[in-house]
Design an enzyme around this catalytic site. Sequence first.
Site, PDB file in Angstrom:
ATOM      1  N   GLU A   1     -40.064 -24.191  -6.562  1.00  0.00           N
ATOM      2  CA  GLU A   1     -38.734 -24.112  -5.963  1.00  0.00           C
ATOM      3  C   GLU A   1     -38.793 -23.055  -4.879  1.00  0.00           C
ATOM      4  OE1 GLU A   1     -34.007 -23.144  -6.640  1.00  0.00           O
ATOM      5  OE2 GLU A   1     -35.425 -22.579  -8.205  1.00  0.00           O
TER       6      GLU A   1
ATOM      7  N   ASP B   1     -39.499 -16.643  -3.866  1.00  0.00           N
ATOM      8  CA  ASP B   1     -38.500 -15.982  -3.016  1.00  0.00           C
ATOM      9  C   ASP B   1     -39.055 -14.630  -2.609  1.00  0.00           C
ATOM     10  OD1 ASP B   1     -35.927 -14.877  -1.955  1.00  0.00           O
ATOM     11  OD2 ASP B   1     -35.078 -16.623  -2.942  1.00  0.00           O
TER      12      ASP B   1
ATOM     13  N   ASP C   1     -30.715 -21.804   3.670  1.00  0.00           N
ATOM     14  CA  ASP C   1     -29.947 -21.483   4.875  1.00  0.00           C
ATOM     15  C   ASP C   1     -30.273 -22.546   5.926  1.00  0.00           C
ATOM     16  OD1 ASP C   1     -28.933 -20.471   7.275  1.00  0.00           O
ATOM     17  OD2 ASP C   1     -29.373 -18.399   6.727  1.00  0.00           O
TER      18      ASP C   1
ATOM     19  N   ASP D   1     -25.639 -28.292   0.547  1.00  0.00           N
ATOM     20  CA  ASP D   1     -24.235 -28.549   0.869  1.00  0.00           C
ATOM     21  C   ASP D   1     -24.055 -28.714   2.373  1.00  0.00           C
ATOM     22  OD1 ASP D   1     -24.866 -25.665   1.108  1.00  0.00           O
ATOM     23  OD2 ASP D   1     -22.806 -25.558   1.845  1.00  0.00           O
TER      24      ASP D   1
END
Length: 227
Positions: A52, A77, A126, A162
Amino acid sequence: MGSKNKLKRFKENETFSNVLQPKRDELLAESFAFKGKWHQEYFKNNLPIVLELGCGKGEYSIGLAKKNPNKNFIGIDIKGARFWRGAKTAIEENIPNVAFLRTQIELIEHCFAPGEVSEIWITFPDPQIKYKRTKHRLTNMDFLNRYKNILSSEGYIHLKTDSEFMHGYTLGLLHGLGHEVVYANHNIYNSDGVPADVTEIQTFYEQFYLSQNKPITYIRFRIKDNV
């Protein structure tokens, strides 16, 4: 988050067996111990490895690991204070098939060998809408090439977002480059037949977007070798 909390989490991450924090110089020197050896040296099994990217607090990585004990998961991350929560949860709940890697996604080819990864999830990245930020967009051509270099020949990439802009940009790029779009949906919570992994796991931000009546989009695709 206050600086004291961040420092506390950074320190605690150093004690977690499921957190790996290679230095940039180590990766660039191709001396990262687990590259090409994740199965035998870290997970101690031959189960598929799923990444991920930009995992944030690690909610999706944890959710996937719980639902899929027959796969290994690695949340990636650069912000260790964020995925501290996921790493701590995995230890507290004894979830052995998930780890967290602190590094820049630009260095992903230095972390994994060719064909070592079976799937990649990109969850709510982002969208980097401004033109000057295109190079940071996680589905741009450069990143797709990086992913291709570490994915197995049949490996999939999942994009859940989204951002209608990110969804449309990625679909257009994939079609233009001749890659294989296996499944695409511009509103997964208003559709039938959506894969369970896509709707049954929701991050904090996803729940917030849903509360604002924002449609959540999803693409599952495969990067073709001959492109």
